[in-house]
Design a protein around this motif. Structure first.
Motif, PDB file in Angstrom:
ATOM      1  N   ALA A   1      -0.411   3.022   4.833  1.00 34.64           N
ATOM      2  CA  ALA A   1       0.279   3.050   3.544  1.00 34.64           C
ATOM      3  C   ALA A   1       1.625   3.755   3.693  1.00 34.64           C
ATOM      4  O   ALA A   1       1.852   4.474   4.672  1.00 34.64           O
ATOM      5  CB  ALA A   1      -0.591   3.735   2.488  1.00 34.64           C
TER       6      ALA A   1
ATOM      7  N   GLU B   1       0.835  -1.198   0.000  1.00 29.96           N
ATOM      8  CA  GLU B   1       0.000   0.000   0.000  1.00 29.96           C
ATOM      9  C   GLU B   1       0.872   1.251   0.000  1.00 29.96           C
ATOM     10  O   GLU B   1       1.819   1.363   0.793  1.00 29.96           O
ATOM     11  CB  GLU B   1      -0.907   0.020   1.232  1.00 29.96           C
ATOM     12  CG  GLU B   1      -1.794  -1.206   1.393  1.00 29.96           C
ATOM     13  CD  GLU B   1      -3.006  -1.176   0.479  1.00 29.96           C
ATOM     14  OE1 GLU B   1      -3.205  -0.157  -0.234  1.00 29.96           O
ATOM     15  OE2 GLU B   1      -3.765  -2.158   0.475  1.00 29.96           O
TER      16      GLU B   1
ATOM     17  N   TYR C   1      -2.894   0.065  -3.652  1.00 33.19           N
ATOM     18  CA  TYR C   1      -2.027  -1.110  -3.565  1.00 33.19           C
ATOM     19  C   TYR C   1      -1.279  -1.268  -4.888  1.00 33.19           C
ATOM     20  O   TYR C   1      -1.892  -1.343  -5.960  1.00 33.19           O
ATOM     21  CB  TYR C   1      -2.846  -2.369  -3.294  1.00 33.19           C
ATOM     22  CG  TYR C   1      -1.995  -3.606  -3.087  1.00 33.19           C
ATOM     23  CD1 TYR C   1      -1.492  -3.923  -1.833  1.00 33.19           C
ATOM     24  CD2 TYR C   1      -1.699  -4.448  -4.149  1.00 33.19           C
ATOM     25  CE1 TYR C   1      -0.702  -5.052  -1.635  1.00 33.19           C
ATOM     26  CE2 TYR C   1      -0.910  -5.581  -3.967  1.00 33.19           C
ATOM     27  CZ  TYR C   1      -0.415  -5.871  -2.706  1.00 33.19           C
ATOM     28  OH  TYR C   1       0.364  -6.986  -2.522  1.00 33.19           O
TER      29      TYR C   1
ATOM     30  N   LYS D   1      -9.532  -6.882  -3.587  1.00 31.75           N
ATOM     31  CA  LYS D   1      -8.942  -5.696  -4.218  1.00 31.75           C
ATOM     32  C   LYS D   1      -9.506  -5.620  -5.638  1.00 31.75           C
ATOM     33  O   LYS D   1      -9.817  -6.651  -6.243  1.00 31.75           O
ATOM     34  CB  LYS D   1      -7.403  -5.777  -4.301  1.00 31.75           C
ATOM     35  CG  LYS D   1      -6.684  -5.971  -2.974  1.00 31.75           C
ATOM     36  CD  LYS D   1      -5.167  -6.033  -3.191  1.00 31.75           C
ATOM     37  CE  LYS D   1      -4.454  -6.582  -1.971  1.00 31.75           C
ATOM     38  NZ  LYS D   1      -4.621  -5.746  -0.779  1.00 31.75           N
TER      39      LYS D   1
ATOM     40  N   ARG E   1      -4.911   5.984  -0.905  1.00 33.49           N
ATOM     41  CA  ARG E   1      -4.148   4.767  -0.619  1.00 33.49           C
ATOM     42  C   ARG E   1      -4.392   3.759  -1.744  1.00 33.49           C
ATOM     43  O   ARG E   1      -5.532   3.373  -2.002  1.00 33.49           O
ATOM     44  CB  ARG E   1      -4.589   4.176   0.717  1.00 33.49           C
ATOM     45  CG  ARG E   1      -3.834   2.913   1.124  1.00 33.49           C
ATOM     46  CD  ARG E   1      -4.367   2.382   2.428  1.00 33.49           C
ATOM     47  NE  ARG E   1      -5.781   2.019   2.318  1.00 33.49           N
ATOM     48  CZ  ARG E   1      -6.590   1.844   3.356  1.00 33.49           C
ATOM     49  NH1 ARG E   1      -6.146   2.026   4.584  1.00 33.49           N
ATOM     50  NH2 ARG E   1      -7.852   1.506   3.174  1.00 33.49           N
TER      51      ARG E   1
ATOM     52  N   SER F   1      -7.610  -1.569  -2.425  1.00 36.52           N
ATOM     53  CA  SER F   1      -7.920  -2.583  -1.420  1.00 36.52           C
ATOM     54  C   SER F   1      -9.286  -2.308  -0.795  1.00 36.52           C
ATOM     55  O   SER F   1      -9.620  -1.164  -0.493  1.00 36.52           O
ATOM     56  CB  SER F   1      -6.849  -2.607  -0.332  1.00 36.52           C
ATOM     57  OG  SER F   1      -5.602  -3.019  -0.856  1.00 36.52           O
TER      58      SER F   1
END
Length: 354
Positions: A349, A160, A176, A228, A174, A190
């Motif tokens: 993150a 993240e 991923y 996700k 944030r 996510s």
């Protein structure tokens, strides 16, 4: 007292600048370029200390994303905004009273004030730094994609990261980053709550009793949990077919799409025994929501949308539809919109700066 030798002319307005390396003196009360005791709230990305109004304008000119600024005459704080009155942000722009502040749009200021950075071609993600009167360099200041994370720190693993998105008013989100050990890392969002869909393995074609799936639907059915979702970082369009981070029990079910093979629905009217296909989009805790004008369409044979229930913020959408086989995909690409009222844990993150 004015010590300067440089003078900029703006029609009837004259700006006197001190030719000092450390200080610029100005008389804001005489400026027609600024609006007094007003500021553009809620859309500043960078705040810096600036000794004088002109210094604040120079800071803004060196950043391509800076479209206007608020300057606090009391403490010299320069708030650089990613929007202006003429070029708004996604959340709207409106001046508000603010004693001791002045507001100005950067288009009112001549590029030559930026010195060697005049008309620079630095990217939105970087800041122009003057080398001399005719040369500059571009210094990275934030990252806007996973590829940029990898460029700034090649050792960055999958995980993240905090990104700033230029097409969303530099919204901090944030994301991923996946496949960071390749030349093409991908962005995923996510989902704190797994998004669930079910295609029941039952039929009730004429509403006269349930049986197993029949006809072309035999062997289908199943459940899915998305942990996700793949997003295109430029516009936050969801790739609904990507199941990299999804758990499926049997049949592949696309994201944000309900499906069943339960009953016939004639002329778009829900049958007496209803539909059984369901999918719940739940973006709670991501800082994103489904846009308000997102629609879905009934598709397949004898299909119908029984219900679409949205939360007030648009972060949760529950779909119920079906047919023989029937499903309800989004009418157009599923794109997300910012939900700035959600607070995301800072430690969840990693922040990477170039």
């Amino acid at each position: 007292m004015l010590i300067g030798t440089n003078t900029f002319l703006f029609g009837t307005l004259t700006l006197h600048v001190i030719a000092s390396a450390t200080r610029i003196c100005t008389y804001p009360s005489t400026f027609r370029l600024v609006q007094h005791n007003l500021k553009l709230p809620g859309i500043s990305y960078v705040s810096m200390s600036a000794v004088g109004l002109l210094k604040c304008a120079q800071y803004c000119l060196k950043r391509k994303w800076c479209r206007s600024f608020n300057y606090d005459l009391g403490n010299g704080n320069c708030e650089m905004n990613f929007a202006s009155l003429s070029l708004g942000s996604s959340s709207g722009t409106r001046l508000e009273p603010a004693s001791g502040f002045v507001f100005s749009e950067i288009t009112h200021w001549p590029q030559r004030m930026a010195g060697g950075c005049a008309n620079h071609n630095c990217t939105t993600e970087s800041t122009c730094e003057e080398i001399d009167e005719s040369h500059f360099s571009c210094i990275g200041s934030f990252v806007s994609a996973c590829a940029k994370v990898k460029e700034c720190d090649p050792s960055s693993p999958d995980g993240e990261y905090w990104l700033r998105l230029p097409n969303f008013d530099l919204y901090r989100t944030r994301i991923y980053c996946h496949n960071m050990n390749t030349n093409n890392p991908l962005e995923y969002l996510s989902l704190p709550t797994p998004n669930y869909g079910i295609y029941p393995e039952v039929s009730n074609a004429r509403c006269n009793g349930e049986t197993g799936l029949s006809g072309n639907c035999v062997g289908e059915g199943g459940e899915v949990w998305y942990n996700k979702i793949r997003v295109k970082i430029e516009n936050m369009e969801v790739d609904r077919t990507d199941v990299t981070f999804a758990t499926l029990t049997n049949y592949k079910l696309n994201f944000a799409e309900a499906m069943d093979c339960y009953s016939h629905h004639e002329n778009g009217v829900v049958s007496l025994c209803g539909t059984r296909g369901e999918f719940t989009v739940n973006l709670t805790g991501t800082g994103w929501a489904v846009r308000a004008n997102q629609s879905w369409t009934a598709a397949g044979y004898k299909s119908v949308i029984e219900s679409i229930v949205r939360s007030e913020t648009g972060s949760v959408v529950h779909l119920k539809c079906g047919g023989r086989r029937g499903f309800c995909p989004p009418t157009d690409p599923l794109t997300l919109t910012t939900l700035q009222t959600e607070a995301i844990e800072e430690s969840s993150a990693t922040e990477v700066k170039c």
